[in-house]
Design a protein around this motif. Structure first.
Motif, PDB file in Angstrom:
ATOM      1  N   GLU A  75     -36.472  27.696  38.150  1.00 16.49           N
ATOM      2  CA  GLU A  75     -37.484  27.042  37.325  1.00 16.49           C
ATOM      3  C   GLU A  75     -36.980  25.718  36.757  1.00 16.49           C
ATOM      4  OE1 GLU A  75     -38.513  30.807  34.897  1.00 16.49           O
ATOM      5  OE2 GLU A  75     -40.433  29.791  35.249  1.00 16.49           O
ATOM      6  N   GLY A  76     -36.279  24.970  37.608  1.00 17.94           N
ATOM      7  CA  GLY A  76     -35.847  23.636  37.236  1.00 17.94           C
ATOM      8  C   GLY A  76     -34.590  23.555  36.406  1.00 17.94           C
ATOM      9  N   LYS A  77     -33.992  24.699  36.062  1.00 18.68           N
ATOM     10  CA  LYS A  77     -32.774  24.710  35.258  1.00 18.68           C
ATOM     11  C   LYS A  77     -31.657  25.415  36.025  1.00 18.68           C
ATOM     12  CE  LYS A  77     -35.361  24.926  30.902  1.00 18.68           C
ATOM     13  NZ  LYS A  77     -35.612  25.722  29.668  1.00 18.68           N
ATOM     14  N   PRO A  78     -30.394  25.004  35.787  1.00 19.42           N
ATOM     15  CA  PRO A  78     -29.290  25.685  36.477  1.00 19.42           C
ATOM     16  C   PRO A  78     -29.334  27.191  36.238  1.00 19.42           C
ATOM     17  CG  PRO A  78     -28.503  23.700  35.387  1.00 19.42           C
ATOM     18  CD  PRO A  78     -29.925  23.897  34.928  1.00 19.42           C
ATOM     19  N   LEU A  79     -29.173  27.945  37.311  1.00 17.41           N
ATOM     20  CA  LEU A  79     -29.190  29.406  37.205  1.00 17.41           C
ATOM     21  C   LEU A  79     -27.908  29.872  36.526  1.00 17.41           C
ATOM     22  CD1 LEU A  79     -30.649  32.062  38.034  1.00 17.41           C
ATOM     23  CD2 LEU A  79     -29.315  32.003  40.147  1.00 17.41           C
ATOM     24  N   SER A  80     -28.036  30.570  35.402  1.00 17.14           N
ATOM     25  CA  SER A  80     -26.857  31.014  34.657  1.00 17.14           C
ATOM     26  C   SER A  80     -26.142  32.124  35.405  1.00 17.14           C
ATOM     27  CB  SER A  80     -27.258  31.506  33.261  1.00 17.14           C
ATOM     28  OG  SER A  80     -28.045  32.678  33.352  1.00 17.14           O
ATOM     29  N   LYS A  81     -24.828  32.211  35.217  1.00 20.49           N
ATOM     30  CA  LYS A  81     -24.050  33.225  35.936  1.00 20.49           C
ATOM     31  C   LYS A  81     -24.459  34.635  35.532  1.00 20.49           C
ATOM     32  CE  LYS A  81     -20.050  33.229  32.792  1.00 20.49           C
ATOM     33  NZ  LYS A  81     -18.582  33.049  32.709  1.00 20.49           N
ATOM     34  N   SER A  82     -24.907  34.806  34.282  1.00 25.19           N
ATOM     35  CA  SER A  82     -25.316  36.146  33.830  1.00 25.19           C
ATOM     36  C   SER A  82     -26.622  36.592  34.479  1.00 25.19           C
ATOM     37  CB  SER A  82     -25.465  36.167  32.305  1.00 25.19           C
ATOM     38  OG  SER A  82     -26.472  35.256  31.890  1.00 25.19           O
ATOM     39  N   SER A  83     -27.362  35.645  35.085  1.00 27.54           N
ATOM     40  CA  SER A  83     -28.638  35.971  35.723  1.00 27.54           C
ATOM     41  C   SER A  83     -28.472  36.300  37.201  1.00 27.54           C
ATOM     42  CB  SER A  83     -29.615  34.800  35.575  1.00 27.54           C
ATOM     43  OG  SER A  83     -29.885  34.541  34.214  1.00 27.54           O
ATOM     44  N   ILE A  84     -27.229  36.327  37.681  1.00 28.95           N
ATOM     45  CA  ILE A  84     -26.977  36.583  39.100  1.00 28.95           C
ATOM     46  C   ILE A  84     -26.342  37.959  39.257  1.00 28.95           C
ATOM     47  CG2 ILE A  84     -25.780  35.798  41.177  1.00 28.95           C
ATOM     48  CD1 ILE A  84     -25.642  33.011  39.886  1.00 28.95           C
ATOM     49  N   TYR A  85     -26.872  38.737  40.151  1.00 28.20           N
ATOM     50  CA  TYR A  85     -26.237  40.010  40.513  1.00 28.20           C
ATOM     51  C   TYR A  85     -26.092  40.036  42.027  1.00 28.20           C
ATOM     52  CZ  TYR A  85     -24.973  44.899  40.769  1.00 28.20           C
ATOM     53  OH  TYR A  85     -24.281  46.055  41.005  1.00 28.20           O
ATOM     54  N   VAL A  86     -24.870  40.250  42.504  1.00 25.51           N
ATOM     55  CA  VAL A  86     -24.594  40.257  43.935  1.00 25.51           C
ATOM     56  C   VAL A  86     -24.191  41.658  44.377  1.00 25.51           C
ATOM     57  CG1 VAL A  86     -23.127  39.351  45.772  1.00 25.51           C
ATOM     58  CG2 VAL A  86     -23.893  37.831  43.942  1.00 25.51           C
ATOM     59  N   LEU A  87     -24.913  42.193  45.338  1.00 27.45           N
ATOM     60  CA  LEU A  87     -24.543  43.465  45.961  1.00 27.45           C
ATOM     61  C   LEU A  87     -24.039  43.152  47.360  1.00 27.45           C
ATOM     62  CD1 LEU A  87     -24.475  46.568  45.671  1.00 27.45           C
ATOM     63  CD2 LEU A  87     -26.695  46.608  46.804  1.00 27.45           C
ATOM     64  N   LYS A  88     -22.725  43.278  47.555  1.00 28.10           N
ATOM     65  CA  LYS A  88     -22.107  42.890  48.819  1.00 28.10           C
ATOM     66  C   LYS A  88     -22.311  43.963  49.883  1.00 28.10           C
ATOM     67  CE  LYS A  88     -18.154  42.440  46.750  1.00 28.10           C
ATOM     68  NZ  LYS A  88     -16.719  42.188  46.525  1.00 28.10           N
ATOM     69  N   SER A  89     -22.122  43.549  51.137  1.00 30.16           N
ATOM     70  CA  SER A  89     -22.283  44.503  52.238  1.00 30.16           C
ATOM     71  C   SER A  89     -21.055  45.383  52.398  1.00 30.16           C
ATOM     72  CB  SER A  89     -22.539  43.759  53.548  1.00 30.16           C
ATOM     73  OG  SER A  89     -21.444  42.920  53.873  1.00 30.16           O
ATOM     74  N   ASP A  90     -19.884  44.879  51.998  1.00 34.62           N
ATOM     75  CA  ASP A  90     -18.676  45.683  52.155  1.00 34.62           C
ATOM     76  C   ASP A  90     -18.592  46.726  51.060  1.00 34.62           C
ATOM     77  OD1 ASP A  90     -18.337  43.283  50.600  1.00 34.62           O
ATOM     78  OD2 ASP A  90     -16.265  43.879  50.273  1.00 34.62           O
ATOM     79  N   ILE A  91     -18.052  47.883  51.403  1.00 33.16           N
ATOM     80  CA  ILE A  91     -17.920  48.991  50.463  1.00 33.16           C
ATOM     81  C   ILE A  91     -16.792  48.687  49.501  1.00 33.16           C
ATOM     82  CG2 ILE A  91     -17.454  51.455  50.214  1.00 33.16           C
ATOM     83  CD1 ILE A  91     -18.566  51.841  53.002  1.00 33.16           C
TER      84      ILE A  91
END
Length: 739
Positions: A75-91
């Motif tokens: 929405e036009g503003k830098p995406l904060s790190k706390s707003s990112i969740y990454v689910l990786k493919s590796d176990i």
């Protein structure tokens, strides 16, 4: 409109990717985007870039060291790190270290908690190693020994107490294992030793100093004398008439005189039954003997002091002095205590949050048990009540059942699970975290990388169902990446809007994302509409048409056999025209397409060459992949047919076997094993041979092949040289053009 603008340059394997992810107005089915990206194209690089951003680090380009830039705005503003969740493919399940805990807390805090515990565990191991080396007490018994001796409730408190203890007796010249070995302790605890140890020591010391003694401190004591003389007697020394001569005398004596001499020297210590028992105790085994020799070799005052400190009421303080000496002699102990004290506030804070979150974990565990079927275990929180009260850390338990047999494991015992089962457990952390985030009003962008890998179809559906649940949360936005077309189609048919199903394509300038078409049924949605207008599509429909003829008729039907000659190199392959193919197609589908007399095999190779010459590819490319695969196999079979003819001197040879490609490669290998062409032919066998047998509803295997790989293989098989056949194009002797 909710939009995520992503501009990545030289971020891991992504040379360039600029795209605006449109989440619409935030309504259901608009907040999720699915990307079909074949392996090696962008998935891992895209995921790692966002993982770096979530950790507050910029993405990098690891291979060539090129400068990286990453601009990600929501929405036009830098995406904060706390707003990112990454689910990786590796176990990502760690269970090797005992410090990897069973505590249930959100993944970020658990990662920090485990880091603290692992660091403490490493430092604790150093301390235990040092204490074991100093004391020789087994490593496994060090902690228990300190808890018993110091009397405090935990190892760390014991160390801190010993580190500050004023040592009241000198112990650095003594060996702990000699004094406090179990066998030595048996002697010390005996009633005789308790009442007469000091008197025994006085009389024992006299044995070495009295006139006419045969003993010498540290060399020859009463025990060794008994052993030596007894051995001589046992082995017939005296019966053989031999004599012994004692030090300081000129006379040799036999056994009777020797016994009399020893008895006379020992009379002071043997005059008392209790002293005799003490001497017997000290001689009964090697450990007791070592303790006796220690007393023997100490100066009289030190020996008396040692014996006094070993009396029951004094012994515990003496032990504490020893351990204080050990602790104060190693810097590792001080470092461990400091690290422990520095970590405690943070550890306790995380444990408190874990206790407060027990209802959240219960909800997540129940969801996991309901959704993931046929797992060998069920999950539960073993100490739910105590954890909710904050008295214990919430712990996860895996319950296995087989008939009447029941076993419970902790997280650290899961090493025997399959990859699918481990991945399900890995997803449990994801479920935990999404439950936690669902209680917040903060917006989260989830980057989900091939979450369905290693699962069977039942549990793939469970994953789709769970991702659909996330889609209903107005604060959640998902970008789901996969290289599995079946999973991609499941997302599209369940909850991801077709407009938000994207295809990753490699371009000269980088990666592009375009809307994917024909997801539900490529044959009906794409190929069937273009078959009369597009020569490439026409060629691609051949295996579909043949497959349907097999369904409605059989594999002996004349049309089925004719189309087989367009998928395998047969005697009539070069003569079948476009018009003949359309005649078969029209008869099956009730169409009236008109065709030319041009050999369809020539059209096929022309189209395959055009695909190979194109630098940019977009969309699912199914027709391109089918055409390339057909051309690759036909070229390979033509090459092997010609080679077998030459090697067997059979100019009229044609393969009539059902599994034609397999038979040809086997025969060619027998006739010319080790030739370099076999390597190329084996690639064909592995990559495309079986994938051409596709139908209108099951074509994922060929879709999951990258078109770049097929182009490389097409170019490679064209280098296989054979003699041109009469009536074919002869501009070159390459297999494809000679067809």
């Amino acid at each position: 409109m909710k939009k995520l603008n992503v501009n990545l340059k030289n971020c891991y394997g992504i040379q360039s990717l600029e795209h605006t992810f449109d989440f619409g107005n935030g309504n259901d089915s608009e907040r999720s985007i699915a990307i079909y990206a074949p392996n090696g194209l962008m998935k891992t690089s895209f995921t790692k870039s966002f993982e770096n951003l979530a950790n507050g680090k910029p993405p990098v380009e690891e291979r060539y060291g090129r400068p990286s830039t990453a601009t990600v705005e929501f929405e036009g503003k830098p995406l904060s790190k706390s707003s990112i969740y990454v689910l990786k493919s590796d176990i990502d399940i760690q269970a090797d270290s005992p410090a990897i805990t069973d505590i249930l807390v959100d993944p970020e805090n658990k990662a920090r908690y485990d880091t603290l515990m692992v660091d403490l565990d490493k430092q604790k191991s150093k301390v235990i190693n040092a204490l074991q080396k100093a004391s020789t007490v087994p490593k496994k018994d060090i902690e228990k020994t300190l808890l018993t001796i110091v009397g405090l409730p935990d190892f760390e408190s014991c160390l801190a107490s010993l580190a500050k203890r004023a040592i009241s007796s000198k112990v650095d010249h003594l060996r702990y294992e000699t004094i406090f070995d179990d066998k030595a302790i048996e002697v010390i605890k005996s009633a005789e030793f308790a009442s007469k140890s000091k008197e025994f020591n006085e009389r024992y010391q006299e044995l070495f100093s009295q006139e006419g003694t045969i003993y010498q401190k540290g060399t020859f004591n009463p025990y060794k004398a008994n052993e030596s003389f007894g051995s001589l007697d046992k082995n017939g020394f005296f019966k053989g008439g031999h004599l012994v001569q004692m030090r300081g005398t000129n006379k040799s004596i036999g056994k009777a005189e020797l016994d009399e001499l020893v008895s006379k020297i020992n009379v002071r210590i043997d005059a008392d039954e209790e002293l005799i028992k003490i001497r017997q105790y000290l001689a009964q085994n090697l450990k007791a003997q070592a303790f006796g020799e220690l007393i023997e070799n100490l100066p009289a005052t030190e020996a008396d002091e040692l014996l006094e400190r070993l009396r029951g009421e004094n012994q515990i303080e003496f032990r504490r002095d020893f351990w204080a000496h050990f602790v104060q002699s190693t810097s590792d102990a001080e470092a461990y205590v400091q690290l422990f004290e520095q970590s405690q506030d943070e550890i306790k804070a995380i444990e408190i949050r874990a206790a407060q979150a027990v209802p959240k974990w219960t909800e997540a565990v129940e969801l996991f048990n309901d959704r993931f079927v046929d797992m060998p275990f069920t999950l539960s929180i073993s100490n739910q009540t105590l954890a909710a009260l904050g008295k214990e850390k919430a712990k996860l338990v895996f319950t296995f059942k087989d008939g009447d047999d029941v076993a419970e494991w902790s997280r650290s015992e899961i090493k025997t699970l399959s990859q699918g089962e481990k991945r399900a457990l890995y997803l449990l952390n994801f479920i935990f975290d999404t439950v936690a985030r669902a209680r917040s009003t903060d917006e989260t962008v989830f980057i989900i990388d091939d979450v369905a890998d290693s699962f069977d179809y039942k549990n793939k559906h469970a994953i789709v169902q769970y991702l659909a649940d996330l889609d209903s949360n107005p604060n959640f936005y998902q970008i789901i990446l996969t290289h599995n077309f079946d999973f991609f189609r499941s997302l599209a048919t369940n909850f991801v809007h077709r407009k938000r199903c994207l295809m990753a394509n490699r371009q000269d300038a980088g990666i592009s994302l375009t809307q994917a078409h024909g997801i539900n049924n490529y044959f009906i949605g794409i190929l069937k509409e273009k078959v009369g207008k597009d020569q490439r599509v026409m060629c691609a429909t051949i295996p579909f048409t043949r497959n349907l003829i097999e369904y409605v008729k059989n594999d002996k039907d004349k049309d089925y056999l004719k189309l087989t000659s367009l998928l395998h190199w047969k005697h009539d392959t070069q003569s079948i025209t476009v018009a003949e193919y359309f005649s078969i197609y029209n008869d099956l589908f009730g169409k009236d397409y008109a065709g030319t007399d041009k050999p369809i095999i020539q059209v096929l190779f022309e189209q395959a060459q055009a695909i190979a010459d194109d630098a940019n590819y977009a969309g699912l490319n199914l027709e391109d992949k089918v055409v390339l695969s057909m051309a690759i196999r036909l070229i390979s079979e033509k090459f092997m047919t010609e080679k077998i003819r030459a090697l067997t001197k059979s100019p009229d040879f044609w393969c009539e076997e059902l599994n034609q490609f397999g038979w040809l490669i086997k025969k060619f290998t027998e006739l010319s094993n080790g030739v370099p062409e076999l390597r190329t032919l084996e690639k064909v066998s592995i990559t495309v041979s079986s994938n051409i047998h596709l139908n209108s509803f099951m074509y994922e295997p060929i879709l999951d092949l990258t078109i770049e790989h097929l182009v490389r293989l097409f170019n490679e098989v064209q280098s296989l040289k054979v003699q041109p056949l009469e009536g074919c194009i002869t501009a070159t002797t390459d297999v494809a053009m000679s067809a």
